[in-house]
Design a protein around this motif. Structure first.
Motif: not given
Length: 111
Positions: A8-30
């Motif tokens: 899930d996205v929570m696990t992704l956020l805990m693993r990466k700590d900070i998303l790149t702006s490209k990743e953040a835009r992708f997941y917000v768009a999804e």
């Protein structure tokens, strides 16, 4: 339900700590694109959070946990809208109700 190995996205956020702006835009768009699929069935999710956003093996987002979903009943919305306006315009309210009963559910939602 299909197996979603991306967790899930929570696990992704805990693993990466900070998303790149490209990743953040992708997941917000999804996330944004997931809403019309629910709305077209006249439901509201009401529990959007990173734990309920699952990722498949291609990192495409899937909504989960529909326990708090609420059916969007246009008749209920119409009654609530009328009670919020007050009783000053009873003639226009009764006219709107009769107009609403002649509309399709999709037209009522758009109104």
């Amino acid at each position: 339900m299909e197996h979603l190995p991306g967790r899930d996205v929570m696990t992704l956020l805990m693993r990466k700590d900070i998303l790149t702006s490209k990743e953040a835009r992708f997941y917000v768009a999804e996330t944004y694109l997931a809403f019309p699929s629910i709305y077209k069935h006249n439901y509201i999710h009401r529990d959007i959070k990173p734990d309920n956003l699952l990722l498949d093996r291609y990192r495409q987002l899937r909504l989960s946990d529909f326990a708090l979903c609420k059916s969007l009943d246009c008749g209920t919305l119409q009654e609530q809208d009328s009670s919020v306006r007050g009783s000053g315009n009873e003639i226009s309210e009764s006219k709107e109700r009769s107009d609403a009963s002649n509309q399709t559910q999709q037209e009522q939602l758009e109104h």
